[in-house]
Write an enzyme that holds these catalytic residues in place. Structure first.
Site, PDB file in Angstrom:
ATOM      1  N   ASN A  18       0.807  -1.230   0.000  1.00 61.97           N
ATOM      2  CA  ASN A  18       0.000   0.000   0.000  1.00 61.97           C
ATOM      3  C   ASN A  18       0.840   1.279   0.000  1.00 61.97           C
ATOM      4  O   ASN A  18       0.472   2.252  -0.646  1.00 61.97           O
ATOM      5  CB  ASN A  18      -1.021  -0.016   1.139  1.00 61.97           C
ATOM      6  CG  ASN A  18      -0.377  -0.124   2.490  1.00 61.97           C
ATOM      7  OD1 ASN A  18       0.638  -0.798   2.646  1.00 61.97           O
ATOM      8  ND2 ASN A  18      -0.932   0.529   3.475  1.00 61.97           N
ATOM      9  N   GLU A  41       3.751  -4.691  12.442  1.00 60.71           N
ATOM     10  CA  GLU A  41       2.792  -3.613  12.210  1.00 60.71           C
ATOM     11  C   GLU A  41       1.696  -4.202  11.340  1.00 60.71           C
ATOM     12  O   GLU A  41       1.906  -4.444  10.148  1.00 60.71           O
ATOM     13  CB  GLU A  41       3.490  -2.419  11.542  1.00 60.71           C
ATOM     14  CG  GLU A  41       4.583  -1.862  12.451  1.00 60.71           C
ATOM     15  CD  GLU A  41       5.389  -0.705  11.876  1.00 60.71           C
ATOM     16  OE1 GLU A  41       6.062  -0.028  12.665  1.00 60.71           O
ATOM     17  OE2 GLU A  41       5.358  -0.501  10.657  1.00 60.71           O
ATOM     18  N   CYS A  45      -3.091   1.497   6.469  1.00 58.30           N
ATOM     19  CA  CYS A  45      -3.467   0.765   7.685  1.00 58.30           C
ATOM     20  C   CYS A  45      -4.166   1.685   8.675  1.00 58.30           C
ATOM     21  O   CYS A  45      -4.956   1.232   9.500  1.00 58.30           O
ATOM     22  CB  CYS A  45      -2.229   0.154   8.316  1.00 58.30           C
ATOM     23  SG  CYS A  45      -0.954   1.391   8.639  1.00 58.30           S
ATOM     24  N   GLU A  69       7.780   0.874  16.540  1.00 57.24           N
ATOM     25  CA  GLU A  69       8.962   1.385  15.841  1.00 57.24           C
ATOM     26  C   GLU A  69       8.828   2.896  15.801  1.00 57.24           C
ATOM     27  O   GLU A  69       7.792   3.463  16.108  1.00 57.24           O
ATOM     28  CB  GLU A  69       9.082   0.761  14.449  1.00 57.24           C
ATOM     29  CG  GLU A  69       9.320  -0.755  14.516  1.00 57.24           C
ATOM     30  CD  GLU A  69       9.855  -1.363  13.226  1.00 57.24           C
ATOM     31  OE1 GLU A  69      10.680  -0.718  12.557  1.00 57.24           O
ATOM     32  OE2 GLU A  69       9.449  -2.491  12.899  1.00 57.24           O
TER      33      GLU A  69
HETATM   34  P1  NAD Z   1      -0.063  -9.386   3.406  1.00 58.37           P
HETATM   35  O1  NAD Z   1      -0.006  -9.789   4.826  1.00 58.37           O
HETATM   36  O2  NAD Z   1      -0.868 -10.208   2.466  1.00 58.37           O
HETATM   37  O3  NAD Z   1       1.405  -9.350   2.770  1.00 58.37           O
HETATM   38  C1  NAD Z   1       2.442  -8.579   3.354  1.00 58.37           C
HETATM   39  C2  NAD Z   1       3.777  -9.137   2.899  1.00 58.37           C
HETATM   40  O4  NAD Z   1       3.957 -10.428   3.473  1.00 58.37           O
HETATM   41  C3  NAD Z   1       3.906  -9.316   1.384  1.00 58.37           C
HETATM   42  O5  NAD Z   1       5.218  -8.976   1.008  1.00 58.37           O
HETATM   43  C4  NAD Z   1       3.667 -10.811   1.212  1.00 58.37           C
HETATM   44  O6  NAD Z   1       4.237 -11.365   0.057  1.00 58.37           O
HETATM   45  C5  NAD Z   1       4.329 -11.360   2.461  1.00 58.37           C
HETATM   46  N1  NAD Z   1       3.865 -12.676   2.899  1.00 58.37           N
HETATM   47  C6  NAD Z   1       2.637 -13.236   2.731  1.00 58.37           C
HETATM   48  N2  NAD Z   1       2.608 -14.465   3.307  1.00 58.37           N
HETATM   49  C7  NAD Z   1       3.830 -14.672   3.859  1.00 58.37           C
HETATM   50  C8  NAD Z   1       4.408 -15.734   4.598  1.00 58.37           C
HETATM   51  N3  NAD Z   1       3.720 -16.838   4.901  1.00 58.37           N
HETATM   52  N4  NAD Z   1       5.682 -15.612   5.015  1.00 58.37           N
HETATM   53  C9  NAD Z   1       6.396 -14.487   4.736  1.00 58.37           C
HETATM   54  N5  NAD Z   1       5.901 -13.453   4.034  1.00 58.37           N
HETATM   55  C10 NAD Z   1       4.626 -13.533   3.609  1.00 58.37           C
HETATM   56  O7  NAD Z   1      -0.534  -7.877   3.403  1.00 58.37           O
HETATM   57  P2  NAD Z   1      -0.885  -6.988   2.155  1.00 58.37           P
HETATM   58  O8  NAD Z   1      -2.189  -7.423   1.598  1.00 58.37           O
HETATM   59  O9  NAD Z   1       0.302  -6.895   1.283  1.00 58.37           O
HETATM   60  O10 NAD Z   1      -1.064  -5.540   2.871  1.00 58.37           O
HETATM   61  C11 NAD Z   1      -2.228  -5.097   3.468  1.00 58.37           C
HETATM   62  C12 NAD Z   1      -2.187  -5.327   4.958  1.00 58.37           C
HETATM   63  O11 NAD Z   1      -1.076  -4.648   5.536  1.00 58.37           O
HETATM   64  C13 NAD Z   1      -3.408  -4.748   5.658  1.00 58.37           C
HETATM   65  O12 NAD Z   1      -3.856  -5.666   6.621  1.00 58.37           O
HETATM   66  C14 NAD Z   1      -2.868  -3.493   6.346  1.00 58.37           C
HETATM   67  O13 NAD Z   1      -3.571  -3.058   7.481  1.00 58.37           O
HETATM   68  C15 NAD Z   1      -1.496  -3.931   6.700  1.00 58.37           C
HETATM   69  N6  NAD Z   1      -0.641  -2.768   6.938  1.00 58.37           N
HETATM   70  C16 NAD Z   1      -0.289  -2.444   8.212  1.00 58.37           C
HETATM   71  C17 NAD Z   1       0.486  -1.317   8.465  1.00 58.37           C
HETATM   72  C18 NAD Z   1       0.900  -0.913   9.861  1.00 58.37           C
HETATM   73  O14 NAD Z   1       1.805  -0.096   9.985  1.00 58.37           O
HETATM   74  N7  NAD Z   1       0.273  -1.432  10.900  1.00 58.37           N
HETATM   75  C19 NAD Z   1       0.914  -0.531   7.396  1.00 58.37           C
HETATM   76  C20 NAD Z   1       0.525  -0.887   6.116  1.00 58.37           C
HETATM   77  C21 NAD Z   1      -0.248  -2.012   5.885  1.00 58.37           C
END
Ligand code: NAD
Length: 492
Positions: A161, A260, A294, A473
């Protein structure tokens, strides 16, 4: 030499070099504006991930370990400067991968990446070592002090995102503290992490300190990386479901994690709030980045006497958002990241309807003409009439949507806002400062705003409670995560 011209292949970066792509392991980088592939990406297999981790291990033990804090900080500042010089290249790469409007890419994504690098150069330079004298039995004394050492090799896994912003938020403090990193950007947004490798090379980062492996999560580069025994710590931003899997992998070897995760953030609007300023703030907090931040608000609780005014004013602003060409500075709203994500968001539209919600604006897929018909476009949408227990009010949707619910008393507002398993962020809108402080403090979240949203001082702690994460962080909190303290006690 950049590895990322549109007709090229987005490459992995290991041990200071872009890796020749394996033609049998390519996947598409799709532009969500049009649904068309704009590049191919080389998916790293387990052996390439292993090479990346080993190169990072060699780097932490090598020349990099002799760099002083001052030298590391200076390198981060040079990298920040170089991104500023190549600013529009980063902006274009971010737009190409995400479809986000150019104003957002410029003012938020790339600008914050520059700030991340320079802020952590400052934070690490200002950090002092703590030392104190202890009184021992018999009047003897001891001097205690703490030496902070890098964790070692840090795996950095980030979502799509805010690709460069979230990546540099972790890479900057990790490098400032003397770690080496292996980063795994989202499969949806591989480009800016790769461009950053080029920048680090230009500014003289030793080989192996910054490595990029591309691919998916499960059974791909993501899980190969976080499960690798050569990784000393994992910092992850993404969904709560993925965080759970990553934590399981990190448990082997008892590696520290910083998470996060997702949110289901509330805004609380009191009748005494400045209505226009509040509506402008809410519009940003619900719809920025097409709701894919997020911290975006998906639940809006409004004091009953102004409920209709807020619904009407917010719907009016939502209807005036401009969807279209992301490279046009007049565009406010891009598509969602992918058609798959749009299917998920649309499923919540159906759930909201089934839960008795009425869409006061939006509620479907816009018709933007033939050029965009295969893109991942969706209408900014607001619902009223939904109960706090309905799934669209409890689960993170991650789209340009919010449900509005009326309340009567401060206590009721606090209870509704806190009725969530998530605990990332909240915002309170009021002209009564005492009430603002009281309600903001009562929110069970990591970050609580009064009369604003998304305003961040990068030295303050950032993270979430409950399902929204583990640890914090930002500023000193980052220095704590990316280092291992050794307490030295000397009897005097
Ligand atoms: P996601 O969890 O699907 O993927 C995040 C990352 O993890 C990607 O690079 C993905 O390839 C990797 N990944 C997926 N499965 C994995 C595994 N089993 N082992 C290791 N890596 C793996 O999230 P998304 O759809 O890319 O992003 C959206 C989510 O991120 C939303 O839930 C959002 O709230 C969250 N987010 C949180 C913050 C925060 O600061 N709290 C900031 C931005 C986004």
């Amino acid at each position: 030499m950049s590895s990322v011209a549109p007709d090229e292949i987005v490459r992995n970066f290991v041990a200071g070099r872009f890796v020749d792509p394996d033609p049998t392991r390519l996947f598409d980088d799709v532009d969500p504006v049009t649904g068309r592939a704009v590049a191919s990406v080389h998916e790293a297999d387990a052996s390439l991930v292993d090479r990346a981790v080993r190169s990072a291990r060699n780097a932490v033990a090598g020349e990099w370990s002799k760099w002083s804090t001052r030298e590391r900080a200076a390198l981060l500042r040079r990298a920040a400067l170089r991104i500023e010089e190549r600013f529009e290249e980063f902006v274009e790469a971010e737009i190409r991968d995400t479809g986000k409007p150019i104003t957002h890419a410029r003012e938020v994504d790339v600008a914050r990446a520059v700030a991340n690098l320079s802020t952590f150069a400052d934070v690490v330079s200002a950090a002092g070592e703590s030392s104190f004298r202890s009184e021992l039995p018999g009047g003897r004394q001891a001097l205690n002090y703490v030496v902070r050492k890098p964790l070692g090799v840090v795996a950095v896994v980030v979502p799509w995102n805010l690709p460069l912003l979230l990546l540099t938020w972790k890479v900057a403090p990790a490098l400032a503290c003397g770690n080496a990193v292996v980063v795994k950007p989202s499969e949806e947004t591989p480009t800016t992490a790769t461009l950053l490798a080029d920048v680090f090379r230009e500014v003289g980062l030793p080989d192996g300190v910054y490595n990029v492996v591309h691919g998916y999560g499960l059974d791909s580069a993501g899980s190969h990386l976080v499960g690798h025994s050569g990784v000393d710590g994992v910092t992850f931003t993404g969904s709560t479901a993925t965080g759970t899997q990553v934590m399981r992998a990190a448990a082997t070897g008892v590696r520290p994690v910083s998470f996060e995760l997702g949110g289901k953030n509330a805004a609380v609007v009191f009748a005494d709030a400045d209505l226009d300023a509040t509506l402008d703030g809410l519009t940003r907090s619900v719809f920025s980045n097409t709701g894919q931040v997020c911290l975006c608000t998906e639940r809006v609780y409004v004091q009953r006497s102004v409920f209709d005014d807020v619904v009407e004013g917010l719907a009016d602003r939502a209807a005036r958002l401009v969807l279209g060409d992301p490279r046009d500075t007049g565009t406010t709203t891009g598509p969602l990241i992918s058609r798959a994500h749009r299917d998920k968001v649309l499923a919540y539209f159906a759930l909201a309807e089934a839960a008795g919600a009425r869409a006061v604006v939006g509620g479907g897929v816009p018709d933007l003409g033939a050029k965009y018909e295969d893109g991942a476009w969706i209408e900014p949408t607001l619902w009223v009439g939904m109960d706090n227990d309905a799934r669209p009010m409890r689960e993170e949707i991650f789209g340009p949507v919010a449900g509005l619910v009326p309340f009567d008393t401060d206590a009721e507002a606090i209870s509704l806002a806190n009725d969530s398993e998530y605990g990332l962020a909240a915002s309170v809108w009021t002209s009564d400062l005492v009430r603002g402080h009281q309600v903001a403090q009562a929110m069970n979240v990591g970050m609580s705003w009064v009369n604003t949203w998304f305003l961040r001082d990068l030295r303050s702690p950032f993270g979430g409670a409950g399902l929204s994460g583990i640890g914090r962080e930002g500023g000193e909190s980052s220095l704590h995560f990316y280092t291992e303290p050794t307490n030295v006690c000397v009897q005097l």
